[in-house]
Structures are given as C-alpha cells and as structure tokens.
Write an enzyme that holds these catalytic residues in place. Structure first.
Site, PDB file in Angstrom:
ATOM      1  CG  ASP A 102      -1.960  -0.956   1.505  1.00 56.94           C
ATOM      2  OD1 ASP A 102      -1.362  -2.221   1.450  1.00 56.94           O
ATOM      3  OD2 ASP A 102      -3.091  -0.936   1.179  1.00 56.94           O
ATOM      4  CE  LYS A 103       1.268   8.025  -2.739  1.00 55.34           C
ATOM      5  NZ  LYS A 103       0.701   9.130  -3.994  1.00 55.34           N
TER       6      LYS A 103
END
Length: 654
Positions: free
Chosen positions: A283-284
């Site tokens: 995930d960012k």
C-alpha cells in the site's frame, strides 16, 4: 469498484475511518518461511538468504490456498492449513499432543500413534500435510487407509548436529519444496562438524538438495539449495564466481508506492529499476515493511545511501548479501496492524451508549472471523484516485493498441501538479521531448516512456518501445489489473446467480497423492466439481489467462460473454511485442483473517479535536458525543488478499 458488492456475513455493522494517519495502517510482509520480515538490522557477520528463517521470531508457516500458474501474481498451489482438532476430531488431536509431549520428554522413539482411518484420499492428504507442518519431527505413514505417526529418525539424527530450531526450519524447507529456494544454517567454525552435516545431508537428502560451505566476513556457513531438474548435481567453482552481486534488505516506506520507492533508490544508486526484485507491491498510504533484493549493489554501497533514503521516507533494515534475486509472489502473506477510528453504529439517532457500540463491533468482527469475506481485489489494485484506472490500460495492451495504451497512461488526473501539466502537454502537442522537460524527476515511469518516444516517435512502434522501456513487472501489472477486474465482476455474478454454496460444475481445489516422506507436496490440482463433497471455501474462480479452464456451469458462459464484450473473445493473453504472457491462475472465492486479535479503546477529545487521553473501560453510561471509540486490529492475510476488503465486510461505511 464494481456494480454490486456481495457480503458473506449478516450483521448490523458500524461506521469508522481508516488511514487517518499513516501509523494507523502498518503492513509487514510474511516471508516464504512464514515469518514477518525483520524490522531490525541483522548482524553483518551472519549471512542469510532472503528465504532463510528469521530466528528472532520462529512461527509455524501457513500455506496459501491460491493456486497459480505464474510467478507474477499469485502464490504457488498448496492447500490451506486446517485445524488438527477439526480434521482429526478433538479426541485424536489431544492424543497426538500427548504423544508429542511424551517424545519431547525422552520416552521411546519407536512408539507409534494411530490417527485413525480415512477413506477419502483428500482428507488423508490434509492430515499428512498438516501434521508435518505442525510437527516437523514426526513421520506420517499410510497403511491402506490408516495413518500412523512416529518420530522421524532423520530429524532425530539432524538434531544431534544442529539446534532444534534449525532442524525444524530445515525440515519445513524440504517439505515445502519451493523451486529455487535455499536455506542457510548458522555459522559454524568447526570444519569437522560442517563435514558431518554435509555427509548427513548428502546421505539422507542427496537426491533432493545440494549443499556447499561459504565464507562471509570470516564466518563459514552451510547453504542448502533444492536441486533443479535437469541441472548438474554440483555447481562448479566457476559458476559461483560468476554469480552477480545481490543484496537483500527489508524496505520500510511511508506514504510511498513500492515502484516509486524503487525508482528513487535506482536513481540514487545508479542502477535500473529492473535491478530491484520484490515479492509483492504494498500500500501507498501506510507504513509498510517488505523484503527486497537489488542486483549489482554491495551491502556497503547500500548502507552508504541509507541516510539519503531516509529523507524520502525510506528506511533500510537487515542489509545482507544473498545469492539470488526475489521472485514476485514468493511470500506467505502480510501481517496488518490497523486502527479504525471514530466508530459509530451504522444506524443511530441521537446519543448511543458506548457499551452498545462495543457489542456491535465485537459481533461484527467475530462473525467475519468465522464466515470469512468475499476475496475481492481491493480498489488500490486499480488506482482508485486516478481518472484512468490501470485495468483500462491493461485492456488496451491486451488488444495490442499501444498508442491508446500510452494515451490512457498519460491522461492527467485532477489538479495542476507538474506531472499533470507535463501529461496534458504531451496529449495536446504529441511532443515527448518538451513533456520530458516538464516531467518531475521523481516520475521515473513517465520519464522512461517519454524518453523512449522522443527517440523512437509516438507512432505504434514508438509507443511499443515506450512500454518496453519499463521493467517487466510494471508492464505485466496492467494486464493483471485487467484480469483482476474481470475476476471481481465474476465473483459478484457467481454469488448473485448461484448463491453461497458449492454447485455442479464449480472449480474446486483438490489435493492429490499421499503425504508421506517421499511424496511430492506440490501435486495440488484444480478439478471440475462432480459431487457435492467439497466445502464452500474450496470453490475457486479463474483469473483469465491462456492455460486456465473455466467452470462448466453458468459461470463458464459468463466468462466468454464478458471477454467478448471487451473484444477479447479470441485473445491469447500474450502480447509478444512487449514480451508479456498471462497464463492465468485460480483464486478462492473466500478469504479468512488469520491470527486475529482486536481490542477497543475509548479516547477523549482534548477540546481541539485531538484524542489524547485513554478512557477507562468503566462508565458504560458515557455516549459517543463524550468519548471517541477506536478499534485496533492485528491479523494476517494470504498474498493478494486485501485488508481494506476484509474491513469493508466488518465496517459498512469505510
């Protein structure tokens, strides 16, 4: 993400928010040995392969239920680990625990224990596999339909040479039979002792593994590798000398995409983004920990750049030399530490007692724990914040429309940021050189493509060269994104027309062969369902590709119609001009959180909207207006399973 979203559980639900702060969403990769990747630096005098067990935290590995035919996107085929009390019955499971206890207390190792008779070969296979994973020091045998266990003499002999932890890790490594994997014993200064270990491994496991000693920074260790079919028995000294330099490390990043972090590090180190390999994309909007290997960069060189990386939100841990790169999909899953803030009942009118909300949350979490959740791909798979999502680009690439794919890729998002200005200029003028001058240095993918089009032009051939300028893992991502979109729509359609049970013609996961010491544990296969003897969680749906088979019920026709709708009725799922191939794989309809732990915390606001003081559990008469309620969740998921999808099943308004 799709027209309809179906849920497995029925509960009232509640509302809440996630990712208020990056620290509220922490993702830690679980490596191929079943351990969370190290968050602390490993001593430089202990060389370790990236698949070696992290001995600071020894855990029993879980096996992913995802069956794959590619190393790009899914995990290798293997059955889901079952609870021994479920597959053996509680009574037999208790007897097995007592048997194990007696062995550990030094009683006769010649005794055997019968686990009972199992007429179904699939159930026998599950028993063999689960016992071996849980107790690597046991040997299971089958006589007709009866399964017996006794202490493994090979294990007992190895334990006299190495520690119990190393013996456990080695036997799990050989049982897993993961192609290309390796295991490294702890450093050993005694040549005589190393010779004894070499001879034992050659005598008892010589057909399965090859061993060698290597010295790193004055410490000598034994490395064990699975033999590759058709390869010479021993690697020559010349082969070893010619191996490239590989450096493994744990990457910790905050609020960065994996590919963005790689692009930045590649620029600073003077290597290509394709020189970095990893097991999965994280995930960012989170703090994430994952294993990574970089080629042609020494550990010393990588450590020199660590301070510069930290300014970008990148930290490096456990930097060490290894002998090979990582492969996409070579992980057991991910561990999540998540905080859901500001919890309220889904339907409420006026003040609500906190005790009521807490009961609501506990009921929802427990229900999803038991029923599982629909295994959708999460919205981050497609780029939810982008005007053009990645599956649209993937469709254009599958149609081999390189120009359209480039234009979709360079479609600007909302806003007037420099990268959007550069994209807009390229689409309006077709001038790759001018757009390149406008594109920020941090946008490595965009700059690579613009540089290629400046050289080769913006026609079909030039656009193909632009795509080829990207690493293979980036190119294939867009095709997989399209296949993921189709899978999400397929599972929604499957649940709407066939319901929540196994149906004639479904694809299910089957385990074949006997799981004795000599069995090939990778012999799982996907079969067409014939009889109603499989559990609901064993149902699979195919990801489109050129080697998968489709269900022989209404879903088979749906896949054909869905692909035809996108103009892919004759698609071979190969894009030869871009060196891309999508064999396809099979994905379970359902997923389950594992090792789930959760707790509710009451917090009081400080007058300016900040929660600073934890409130005691007492005082159930307090209401939501006076105290904020947060939920902390800690759990594991198999690869390609999304925590946001699991949370959506629990929380109805994320």
């Amino acid at each position: 993400m799709m027209a309809s979203v179906y849920f497995m559980s029925k509960h009232e639900g509640f509302t809440g928010s996630i990712k208020n702060f990056t620290r509220d969403f922490v993702v830690t990769e679980i490596d191929i040995s079943g351990n969370q990747v190290s968050k602390s630096t490993i001593s430089e005098d202990v060389p370790r392969s990236f698949v070696e067990k992290t001995r600071e935290s020894v855990k029993e590995p879980d096996v992913s239920p995802i069956i794959q035919k590619t190393e790009q996107d899914c995990n290798s085929p293997s059955p889901e680990i079952l609870d021994l009390a479920v597959i053996l019955s509680q009574g037999i499971s208790d007897k097995l625990e007592q048997f194990v206890s007696s062995l550990k207390n030094g009683f006769s190792s010649d005794q055997e224990l019968s686990l009972g008779s199992f007429t179904d070969k699939h159930q026998r296979a599950n028993v063999h596999r689960t016992v071996k994973l849980r107790f690597p020091f046991l040997m299971t045998t089958t006589n007709q339909c009866e399964i017996k266990v006794k202490e493994s003499q090979d294990y007992k002999e190895l334990k006299q040479l190495v520690s119990e932890e190393e013996a456990d890790a080695f036997f799990r490594f050989t049982d897993a039979k993961v192609s290309g994997s390796s295991y490294t014993f702890l450093p050993d200064d005694s040549k005589e002792h190393r010779t004894a270990v070499h001879r034992f491994l050659s005598r008892r496991f010589g057909k399965l593994v090859e061993t060698k000693s290597f010295t790193d920074q004055g410490k000598t260790s034994i490395s064990v590798r699975l033999r590759e079919r058709g390869k010479p028995k021993k690697r020559t000294a010349e082969d070893c000398r010619q191996e490239d330099i590989y450096t493994a490390f744990t990457l910790c990043k905050e609020n960065l995409e994996t590919l963005e972090a790689i692009s930045y590090m590649a620029t600073e180190l003077g290597v290509l983004p394709s020189d970095f390999t990893y097991a999965g994309i994280k995930d960012k909007r989170a703090i994430t920990y994952q294993s990574m290997v970089v080629k042609k960069v020494s550990p010393e060189r990588l450590k020199e750049k660590a301070a510069e990386f930290e300014r970008k939100g990148i930290q490096l841990f456990a930097v060490r030399s290894v002998s090979e790169p990582l492969k996409l999909g070579r992980l057991r899953g991910n561990h999540f530490d998540i905080v859901v803030r500001g919890i309220k009942p889904h339907i409420y009118d006026g003040p609500v007692p906190l005790a009521y909300t807490e009961d609501l949350v506990k009921a929802a979490v427990e229900m999803v724990k038991n029923t599982g959740f629909v295994n959708y791909y999460g919205p981050q798979r497609f780029g939810i914040t982008q005007r053009v999502q990645s599956d649209q680009i993937g469709l254009a690439l599958l149609k081999e429309d390189m120009v359209s794919a480039v234009h979709l890729f360079f479609t600007p998002d909302k806003g007037d940021e420099p990268q959007n200005q550069a994209k807009r200029h390229f689409l309006e003028t077709g001038n790759a050189k001018e757009a390149l001058l406008l594109m920020p240095e941090s946008k490595a993918r965009e700059r690579l493509m613009l540089r290629a089009m400046n050289r080769y032009g913006t026609g079909p051939d030039g656009c193909a060269q632009a795509w080829l300028s990207l690493p293979h893992s980036t190119r294939i991502f867009y095709l997989h994104s399209y296949c993921s979109r189709v899978w999400n729509e397929a599972v929604a359609h499957r649940l709407s027309i066939l319901g929540h049970s196994v149906k004639q013609g479904d694809l299910v996961q089957e385990v074949t062969g006997t799981m004795d010491d000599n069995a090939d544990t990778s012999s799982n296969q996907v079969i067409l369902h014939i009889h109603n003897t499989f559990l609901w969680w064993s149902v699979l749906l195919p990801m489109p590709g050129n080697t998968v088979k489709y269900p022989e019920n209404a879903m088979g026709a749906w896949y054909r119609e869905r692909l035809s709708k996108d103009g892919l009725e004759s698609c071979r799922f190969r894009v030869n001009s871009l060196k891309l191939n999508v064999p396809g794989c099979y994905r379970p309809l359902l997923a389950f959180p594992r090792n789930l732990d959760y707790r509710l915390q009451r917090e009081q606001e400080d007058g300016v909207g900040n929660c600073t003081e934890a409130v005691d559990e007492g005082g159930n008469d307090k209401t939501e207006d006076q105290v904020k309620l947060n939920l902390t969740l800690n759990f594991d998921l198999f690869p390609s399973c999304y925590a946001t999808v699991y949370l959506r099943e629990c929380v109805t308004n994320l």
